[in-house]
Design a protein around this motif. Sequence first.
Motif, PDB file in Angstrom:
ATOM      1  N   ILE A 528       0.861  -1.187   0.000  1.00 41.78           N
ATOM      2  CA  ILE A 528       0.000   0.000   0.000  1.00 41.78           C
ATOM      3  C   ILE A 528       0.888   1.225   0.000  1.00 41.78           C
ATOM      4  N   SER A 529       0.486   2.239  -0.729  1.00 40.68           N
ATOM      5  CA  SER A 529       1.297   3.449  -0.803  1.00 40.68           C
ATOM      6  C   SER A 529       1.094   4.302   0.440  1.00 40.68           C
ATOM      7  N   LEU A 530       2.065   5.160   0.689  1.00 42.95           N
ATOM      8  CA  LEU A 530       1.971   6.057   1.833  1.00 42.95           C
ATOM      9  C   LEU A 530       0.794   7.015   1.669  1.00 42.95           C
ATOM     10  N   ALA A 531       0.508   7.427   0.433  1.00 47.87           N
ATOM     11  CA  ALA A 531      -0.615   8.339   0.195  1.00 47.87           C
ATOM     12  C   ALA A 531      -1.949   7.677   0.539  1.00 47.87           C
ATOM     13  N   THR A 532      -2.114   6.389   0.180  1.00 49.64           N
ATOM     14  CA  THR A 532      -3.368   5.692   0.499  1.00 49.64           C
ATOM     15  C   THR A 532      -3.527   5.532   2.003  1.00 49.64           C
ATOM     16  N   LEU A 533      -2.441   5.181   2.687  1.00 48.37           N
ATOM     17  CA  LEU A 533      -2.507   5.056   4.140  1.00 48.37           C
ATOM     18  C   LEU A 533      -2.859   6.400   4.775  1.00 48.37           C
ATOM     19  N   GLN A 534      -2.259   7.485   4.259  1.00 47.21           N
ATOM     20  CA  GLN A 534      -2.584   8.806   4.778  1.00 47.21           C
ATOM     21  C   GLN A 534      -4.067   9.120   4.575  1.00 47.21           C
ATOM     22  N   LYS A 535      -4.624   8.766   3.412  1.00 42.96           N
ATOM     23  CA  LYS A 535      -6.033   9.035   3.141  1.00 42.96           C
ATOM     24  C   LYS A 535      -6.942   8.257   4.095  1.00 42.96           C
ATOM     25  N   VAL A 536      -6.577   7.019   4.409  1.00 40.77           N
ATOM     26  CA  VAL A 536      -7.382   6.220   5.351  1.00 40.77           C
ATOM     27  C   VAL A 536      -7.378   6.872   6.729  1.00 40.77           C
ATOM     28  N   LEU A 537      -6.210   7.278   7.179  1.00 40.26           N
ATOM     29  CA  LEU A 537      -6.122   7.912   8.496  1.00 40.26           C
ATOM     30  C   LEU A 537      -6.863   9.249   8.523  1.00 40.26           C
ATOM     31  N   GLN A 538      -6.773  10.006   7.433  1.00 43.66           N
ATOM     32  CA  GLN A 538      -7.493  11.279   7.382  1.00 43.66           C
ATOM     33  C   GLN A 538      -9.003  11.057   7.383  1.00 43.66           C
ATOM     34  N   ASN A 539      -9.464  10.000   6.690  1.00 44.59           N
ATOM     35  CA  ASN A 539     -10.898   9.697   6.718  1.00 44.59           C
ATOM     36  C   ASN A 539     -11.368   9.417   8.145  1.00 44.59           C
ATOM     37  N   LEU A 540     -10.568   8.682   8.904  1.00 48.07           N
ATOM     38  CA  LEU A 540     -10.929   8.396  10.294  1.00 48.07           C
ATOM     39  C   LEU A 540     -10.977   9.673  11.125  1.00 48.07           C
ATOM     40  N   LEU A 541      -9.966  10.528  10.975  1.00 47.94           N
ATOM     41  CA  LEU A 541      -9.924  11.760  11.760  1.00 47.94           C
ATOM     42  C   LEU A 541     -11.044  12.717  11.370  1.00 47.94           C
ATOM     43  N   THR A 542     -11.428  12.736  10.103  1.00 47.09           N
ATOM     44  CA  THR A 542     -12.506  13.614   9.669  1.00 47.09           C
ATOM     45  C   THR A 542     -13.797  13.316  10.406  1.00 47.09           C
ATOM     46  N   GLU A 543     -14.039  12.048  10.712  1.00 43.49           N
ATOM     47  CA  GLU A 543     -15.257  11.659  11.430  1.00 43.49           C
ATOM     48  C   GLU A 543     -15.019  11.543  12.937  1.00 43.49           C
ATOM     49  N   GLY A 544     -13.902  12.113  13.418  1.00 45.58           N
ATOM     50  CA  GLY A 544     -13.674  12.168  14.857  1.00 45.58           C
ATOM     51  C   GLY A 544     -13.191  10.873  15.470  1.00 45.58           C
TER      52      GLY A 544
END
Length: 693
Positions: A528-544
């Motif tokens: 998995i790319s670092l960008a995809t992992l970053q997007k997953v973590l950002q999705n989690l943080l966006t919803e608190g």
Amino acid sequence: MDSLKLPLWMTGAGSRAFAAPVIIIMMLSMMILPLPAFALDIFFSFNIALSVIVLLTSLYTVKPLDFMVFPTVLLVSTMLRLSLNVASTRVVLTEGHTGPDAAGKVIEAFGHFLIGGNYAVGIIVFIILTIINFTVVTKGAGRIAEVGARFALDAMPGKQMAIDADLNAGLIGEQDARKRRKEVGQEAEFYGAMDGASKYVRGDAIAGIIVTVINIVGGLIVGMVQHDLDFAVAIKSYTLLAIGDGLVAQIPSLIISTAAGVVVSRVASDQDIGGQLVGQLFAKPQVMYITAAIIGGMGIIPGMPHVAFLFLAVLLATMAFVVTQKAKAAAAVPPPPPPPTAAPEEEATWQDIVPVDTLGLEVGYRLIPLVDKTQSGELLRRIKGIRKKFAQEVGFLAPPVHIRDNLELKPSAYRITLKGVEVGAGEAHAGQFLAINPGMVSGPLPGPVTSDPAFGLPATWIDAGMREQAQTMGYTVVDAGTVVATHLNHLITTHAAELLGRQEVQQLLDHLAKESPKLLEDLVPKTISLATLQKVLQNLLTEGVHIRDMRSIIETIAEHAATVRDANELTALVRVALGRAIVQQIFPSTNELSVMTLDNRLERLLLQALQTSGPDGTGIEPGLADTIAVQAEQATRHQEQMGLTPVLLVPAPLRALLARFLRRALPQLKVLSQAELPESKTIKVTRLVGGQA
């Protein structure tokens, strides 16, 4: 040889616990059992010593809670005096005919030396002491305790909210918060107990008068009838004994009453009574100069005691001169250094291009002391606490906050920037306090009306002198530094997803690799790319959703990354793995989850729309979308009025769609899928969200 084991009552803790029952039993025994004159001397001396100890302790306490046992001491000392009155009355009536020392040397001393053996003088002195104690000291202390108890109870909600605000801002820890909450409760209980305990002293004064009258009348009857004494001899002997007995009880009672007044009338400070008197009564030299002039003028009037008045005038003038000299020495400051010479202007270079700060705080010039290291800026310490608390709760270290002054802002204004763009602004007045209205205050406050910059609650800026009054009225009162720190903490939490850049993600992986190197082996960037992992973590943080449990996140991604490439689908799988933590974050310390759900008909319509429109939900009919938004808002408001966290429970395929759709209009609404709920939790449906197709 085994060490010697003492019984519990002989140890330090056991003896202290054993002392209270012994004292109570001793006082009750004094009322029943006859005591010799020598024992009365011992107990009367102990009563006087106890009253002096209590008075001195009250003078040297810094705050009322330092002497929290005072209401109990007041009760015990009152009961001790009443017990001594009963015991001495028995001795006076049975042995009074033998002479003035029949009831002991202490009563004889008070009857002879303090009032000169004149029972008329003794009666007058006794009445005066009783009036002072009953109508002045005790009544005033009782009134202050009554008002203090009411104000302390009224101020409890505001003080509790202030403690919660400091805790949420990272200024104090959980242990300090518990300690401060306990002190708030103890303060209210103390003033309530003092309000009741002051009634003991008033009753003691009344009982002292009655006992003295009984001793005089009863002594006359006993002396004349049983011992054949003349009226003049009987009234002199028994009156002196009765008045001596009354004075030896009333003087300690007056001392205890004075101690009660000192405890309840003092204002909270970091000084004892002596320090406050000297520091405030003799702090203004102009007051002492004027007083010295008035006293000196009175001293030169014919017939006045010239020596006493003139000596006091000279003493006051000398003290005023000393205070003035000290103030001048403190005000003297070294001259400012000369301004530096202007350096010649240099040509523009690439070094003039400054990178944009991820997080920035710009302040007006009046707020500079809050962020200046040389002036012990308290806001710097609070920002450190905010970043530490954020890292512990959310799961990654937020970028540093770069602070600078901005002369373009208003003097008391500040603004918070994210990647160079303003995301929040407000005003904070250094030296003043913001009184926030939580919705249940008893009245308005004078001062500029504004709103809390973090949460938008109505508020008023007040001077420091009105802080206690505002807390009493139910306001949450915070200083200027706390206002800025709370606003910054709120914005950092809200924009956590934007603060998580690739550098922070790489630092997270490096930190995790130190503890679990095999977990990340061949995962990033091969699987998995670092960008995809970053997007997953950002999705989690966006919803608190916090990302502290990186182990579970990485394990879930490693399990599915070979077949699932889409970041949104990986986010849904990670949410299922973090289901227990997500539910715990929303519903702490409860097994019953009060949630809202979709009506069955609406649920089927949305599933059909999702199949035809795709995962983004762009094909949902506008009328249906409006109905969902309106009814979701009504249901959310209903949940909040019930004191419940608004949570909408939906099937897993609909969760991402509804979360994105409702996030902007209802940021407080949490959308959970049924797959994310732990099996150990029970569900209670409190509201249905339905709609018309």
